[in-house]
Design an enzyme around this catalytic site. Structure first.
Site, mmCIF file in Angstrom:
data_model
loop_
_atom_site.group_PDB
_atom_site.id
_atom_site.type_symbol
_atom_site.label_atom_id
_atom_site.label_comp_id
_atom_site.label_asym_id
_atom_site.label_seq_id
_atom_site.Cartn_x
_atom_site.Cartn_y
_atom_site.Cartn_z
ATOM 1 N N TYR A 148 0.883 -1.380 -0.036
ATOM 2 C CA TYR A 148 -0.177 0.083 0.024
ATOM 3 C C TYR A 148 0.925 1.401 0.072
ATOM 4 C CZ TYR A 148 -2.582 3.935 1.897
ATOM 5 O OH TYR A 148 -3.320 4.854 2.236
ATOM 6 N N HIS A 178 3.790 10.266 0.086
ATOM 7 C CA HIS A 178 2.775 10.455 -0.673
ATOM 8 C C HIS A 178 2.522 12.017 -0.732
ATOM 9 C CE1 HIS A 178 1.321 6.187 0.537
ATOM 10 N NE2 HIS A 178 2.587 5.949 -0.314
ATOM 11 N N HIS A 234 3.233 13.927 2.822
ATOM 12 C CA HIS A 234 3.519 12.982 4.145
ATOM 13 C C HIS A 234 4.354 11.960 3.710
ATOM 14 C CE1 HIS A 234 -0.059 11.110 2.515
ATOM 15 N NE2 HIS A 234 0.153 10.121 3.374
ATOM 16 N N HIS A 238 5.225 7.871 4.852
ATOM 17 C CA HIS A 238 4.980 6.543 5.881
ATOM 18 C C HIS A 238 6.359 5.613 6.006
ATOM 19 C CE1 HIS A 238 0.395 6.459 5.392
ATOM 20 N NE2 HIS A 238 0.686 6.990 4.219
#
Length: 246
Positions: A22, A107, A120, A122
């Site tokens: 993801y 992203h 941001h 991850h």
């Protein structure tokens, strides 16, 4: 004052590979068009330089009901350009993760409300600390043996810590990430700064904005969206005004 967002998540067996795909926008997530950059590092030799192979083994061999990975979701200051945001992400990984295996992705989706970009990162990482011992995938995630480390798995960084110690560690990470961002903002000549403290800790009497989620936003009317964005702008103005009086 720049916006600050830092969220800690963790994943158990059954969710790891899906989440890795993801954040890197692979497989069924490849239709997303907001991926800016990815990176990984500190993988053991047996992973062959493939972070997905590492997470596959982690999901298979980590103990039941234990956290297979931890994740930091961190907003990147919009005052930085894309190249500066990428450099900030690399600096954050280096100072926050240290020697632990990691995978990160940046992203930059366009917000459903207000149409503003939302850059941001991850950051997925394992709590397993490499110690220079060459282990198989299965042994890497086995229980640590402090008397004979070569017979057990890599030690978990969170192992043996009580709830209070884990809470203090999380607070320290929040503060560190703010420091890294402010150092970068100062370096590029931006006047904005982030603050990791809550509104209450800063003496700001403004209710924090509630995260709506894509599904809820989708079903909002145009009037509701407009009112929500207007309320957001009002909260930002109030926060800025009260912060200036501190």
């Amino acid at each position: 004052m720049a916006s600050y967002h830092f969220e800690i998540n963790s994943g158990k067996k059954g969710s790891v590979l899906e989440h890795a795909r993801y954040i890197t926008r692979e497989g069924k997530f490849s239709d997303y068009e907001d991926l800016v950059d990815t990176g990984y590092g500190n993988l053991p030799r047996w992973a062959g330089g493939d972070p997905i192979e590492f997470w596959r083994a982690a999901e298979k061999y980590e103990r039941e009901n234990g956290s297979v990975y931890r994740e930091y979701e961190i907003a990147l200051p919009v005052e930085l350009d894309r190249e500066q945001q990428q450099e900030l992400a690399r600096r954050t990984v280096k100072r926050v993760v240290g020697p632990k295996p990691y995978l990160y992705a940046i992203h930059e989706p366009v917000g459903k409300l207000g149409g503003m970009n939302n850059p941001h990162m991850h950051l997925m990482f394992s709590d397993r600390l490499p110690d220079g011992i060459d282990r198989s995938p299965q042994q890497t995630f086995a229980r640590h043996n402090p008397q004979h480390p070569e017979r057990g798995g890599c030690k978990k960084d969170s192992g043996g810590k009580n709830r209070m110690e884990l809470r203090d560690a999380a607070r320290a990470q929040r503060r560190l990430i703010a420091e890294i961002q402010n150092e970068m903002l100062a370096e590029v000549g931006a006047s904005a700064r982030v603050d990791h403290r809550s509104y209450k800790e800063r003496g700001i009497a403004v209710m924090p904005e509630r995260h709506l989620g894509a599904a809820r936003v989708k079903h909002m009317s145009e009037k509701e969206r407009h009112e929500y964005v207007a309320g957001r702008n009002g909260r930002a103005e109030a926060k800025s005004g009260q912060a200036g009086r501190l």
